[in-house]
Scaffold this motif. Structure first.
Motif, PDB file in Angstrom:
ATOM      1  N   ALA A 162       2.177   4.138   0.807  1.00  0.00           N
ATOM      2  CA  ALA A 162       2.291   3.778   2.223  1.00  0.00           C
ATOM      3  C   ALA A 162       1.035   3.040   2.691  1.00  0.00           C
ATOM      4  CB  ALA A 162       2.522   5.028   3.063  1.00  0.00           C
ATOM      5  N   ALA A 163      -0.135   3.515   2.261  1.00  0.00           N
ATOM      6  CA  ALA A 163      -1.394   2.861   2.642  1.00  0.00           C
ATOM      7  C   ALA A 163      -1.485   1.463   2.038  1.00  0.00           C
ATOM      8  CB  ALA A 163      -2.570   3.717   2.192  1.00  0.00           C
ATOM      9  N   LEU A 164      -1.104   1.328   0.782  1.00  0.00           N
ATOM     10  CA  LEU A 164      -1.124   0.018   0.122  1.00  0.00           C
ATOM     11  C   LEU A 164      -0.187  -0.963   0.825  1.00  0.00           C
ATOM     12  CD1 LEU A 164      -1.118   1.200  -3.598  1.00  0.00           C
ATOM     13  CD2 LEU A 164      -2.988   0.002  -2.436  1.00  0.00           C
ATOM     14  N   ASP A 165       0.978  -0.470   1.239  1.00  0.00           N
ATOM     15  CA  ASP A 165       1.939  -1.319   1.939  1.00  0.00           C
ATOM     16  C   ASP A 165       1.368  -1.800   3.274  1.00  0.00           C
ATOM     17  OD1 ASP A 165       4.667  -2.441   2.190  1.00  0.00           O
ATOM     18  OD2 ASP A 165       4.811  -1.045   3.872  1.00  0.00           O
ATOM     19  N   LYS A 166       0.731  -0.908   4.009  1.00  0.00           N
ATOM     20  CA  LYS A 166       0.131  -1.279   5.297  1.00  0.00           C
ATOM     21  C   LYS A 166      -0.955  -2.328   5.103  1.00  0.00           C
ATOM     22  CE  LYS A 166       0.758   3.178   7.629  1.00  0.00           C
ATOM     23  NZ  LYS A 166       0.030   4.362   8.193  1.00  0.00           N
ATOM     24  N   LEU A 167      -1.790  -2.129   4.084  1.00  0.00           N
ATOM     25  CA  LEU A 167      -2.908  -3.043   3.855  1.00  0.00           C
ATOM     26  C   LEU A 167      -2.431  -4.421   3.422  1.00  0.00           C
ATOM     27  CD1 LEU A 167      -5.352  -0.564   2.089  1.00  0.00           C
ATOM     28  CD2 LEU A 167      -5.605  -1.555   4.371  1.00  0.00           C
ATOM     29  N   GLN A 168      -1.349  -4.480   2.653  1.00  0.00           N
ATOM     30  CA  GLN A 168      -0.794  -5.785   2.274  1.00  0.00           C
ATOM     31  C   GLN A 168      -0.225  -6.504   3.494  1.00  0.00           C
ATOM     32  OE1 GLN A 168       1.083  -6.350  -1.858  1.00  0.00           O
ATOM     33  NE2 GLN A 168       1.534  -4.197  -1.400  1.00  0.00           N
ATOM     34  N   LYS A 169       0.455  -5.763   4.351  1.00  0.00           N
ATOM     35  CA  LYS A 169       1.046  -6.375   5.546  1.00  0.00           C
ATOM     36  C   LYS A 169      -0.024  -6.852   6.518  1.00  0.00           C
ATOM     37  CE  LYS A 169       5.451  -3.898   5.408  1.00  0.00           C
ATOM     38  NZ  LYS A 169       6.328  -2.889   6.071  1.00  0.00           N
ATOM     39  N   SER A 170      -1.155  -6.185   6.540  1.00  0.00           N
ATOM     40  CA  SER A 170      -2.246  -6.601   7.429  1.00  0.00           C
ATOM     41  C   SER A 170      -3.174  -7.615   6.762  1.00  0.00           C
ATOM     42  CB  SER A 170      -3.049  -5.383   7.891  1.00  0.00           C
ATOM     43  OG  SER A 170      -3.618  -4.710   6.778  1.00  0.00           O
ATOM     44  N   ASN A 171      -2.801  -8.063   5.572  1.00  0.00           N
ATOM     45  CA  ASN A 171      -3.543  -9.100   4.847  1.00  0.00           C
ATOM     46  C   ASN A 171      -4.970  -8.684   4.515  1.00  0.00           C
ATOM     47  OD1 ASN A 171      -3.730 -11.658   3.621  1.00  0.00           O
ATOM     48  ND2 ASN A 171      -4.642 -12.559   5.468  1.00  0.00           N
ATOM     49  N   CYS A 172      -5.134  -7.415   4.099  1.00  0.00           N
ATOM     50  CA  CYS A 172      -6.456  -6.926   3.699  1.00  0.00           C
ATOM     51  C   CYS A 172      -6.576  -6.797   2.181  1.00  0.00           C
ATOM     52  CB  CYS A 172      -6.741  -5.572   4.341  1.00  0.00           C
ATOM     53  SG  CYS A 172      -7.035  -5.667   6.117  1.00  0.00           S
ATOM     54  N   ILE A 173      -5.447  -6.755   1.496  1.00  0.00           N
ATOM     55  CA  ILE A 173      -5.452  -6.698   0.040  1.00  0.00           C
ATOM     56  C   ILE A 173      -4.349  -7.611  -0.493  1.00  0.00           C
ATOM     57  CG2 ILE A 173      -6.355  -4.338  -0.032  1.00  0.00           C
ATOM     58  CD1 ILE A 173      -3.517  -3.375  -0.686  1.00  0.00           C
ATOM     59  N   PHE A 174      -4.411  -7.921  -1.764  1.00  0.00           N
ATOM     60  CA  PHE A 174      -3.369  -8.732  -2.398  1.00  0.00           C
ATOM     61  C   PHE A 174      -3.238  -8.281  -3.846  1.00  0.00           C
ATOM     62  CE2 PHE A 174      -7.369 -10.743  -3.266  1.00  0.00           C
ATOM     63  CZ  PHE A 174      -7.268 -11.228  -4.567  1.00  0.00           C
ATOM     64  N   ARG A 175      -2.243  -8.773  -4.540  1.00  0.00           N
ATOM     65  CA  ARG A 175      -2.028  -8.455  -5.953  1.00  0.00           C
ATOM     66  C   ARG A 175      -2.247  -9.726  -6.775  1.00  0.00           C
ATOM     67  NH1 ARG A 175       2.807  -4.141  -6.742  1.00  0.00           N
ATOM     68  NH2 ARG A 175       1.485  -3.648  -8.528  1.00  0.00           N
TER      69      ARG A 175
END
Length: 209
Positions: A162-175
């Motif tokens: 859930a945290a990873l999903d939030k961070l991707q949506k807020s453009n703070c992390i990427f793969r």
């Protein structure tokens, strides 16, 4: 005729009762006004002089007097409070002011930033991030694997997801091309702010002798 006289008598009784109620009300109002009025000449009334100290995070130390209805007064003594260190600051030479809200910060508890900002305003900067998201950002910034982070926190995998999903949506992390999670400049900015006001030491590997 007797019926008319009876009605008139009842009306007079009601009128007398109403007049009595109004008279009682006037007496109460006069008593209340008298209690707030200054004492008459020759009357002795005790004058209360009190001093109360309060901590103020937005004003330099000083005094202010408040008058009381009975003729006395309360003197308020304010002492400057450092909002970051939660302590009194007596020397104006050690006082700084938050560039956002003007709260007092002492020189000993100023964060190592280009601008002077208090803890409360830093918390507002990262208010969109929950603690789990910040833990994940810290792990990614410091090379701690997600697997180790989950083990260290002892939480269900779905909370990490859930945290990873939030961070991707807020453009703070990427793969990356290997589908590994990476932190970007926005994520680094958020976790660097969080490190000023949060303790992440329990996530770091224990130091080796």
């Amino acid at each position: 005729m007797e019926e008319d006289i009876s009605k008139l008598y009842e009306a007079l009784l009601k009128l007398n009762k109403k007049v009595s109620e109004l008279d009682q009300r006037n007496t109460e109002i006069q008593a209340a006004i008298s209690s707030m009025s200054p004492p008459a000449i020759g009357e002795e009334k005790p004058v209360i002089d009190q001093e109360t100290t309060m901590l103020d995070a937005y004003n330099i130390s000083g005094y202010k007097s408040l008058s009381l209805p009975d003729g006395g007064f309360v003197r308020l003594k304010s002492r400057s409070l450092c909002v970051n260190g939660r302590h009194v600051v007596d020397s104006t030479d050690k006082m700084l002011f938050c560039s956002k809200c003007d709260a007092i910060i002492c020189t000993d508890h100023r964060y190592d930033l280009d601008e002077t900002v208090c803890a409360g305003c830093l918390e507002k900067r990262i208010s969109d991030f929950d603690s789990m998201s910040l833990y994940v950002l810290f792990a990614l910034e410091n090379g701690i694997s997600i697997r180790k982070l989950r083990k260290r926190l002892n939480i269900p995998w779905k909370e990490i997801e859930a945290a990873l999903d939030k961070l991707q949506k807020s453009n703070c992390i990427f793969r990356d091309l290997l589908f590994r999670y990476r932190i970007n400049i926005y994520g680094e900015s958020a976790v660097d702010t969080a490190k000023l006001i949060m303790d992440f030491s329990f996530l770091e590997p224990p130091a080796k002798d």
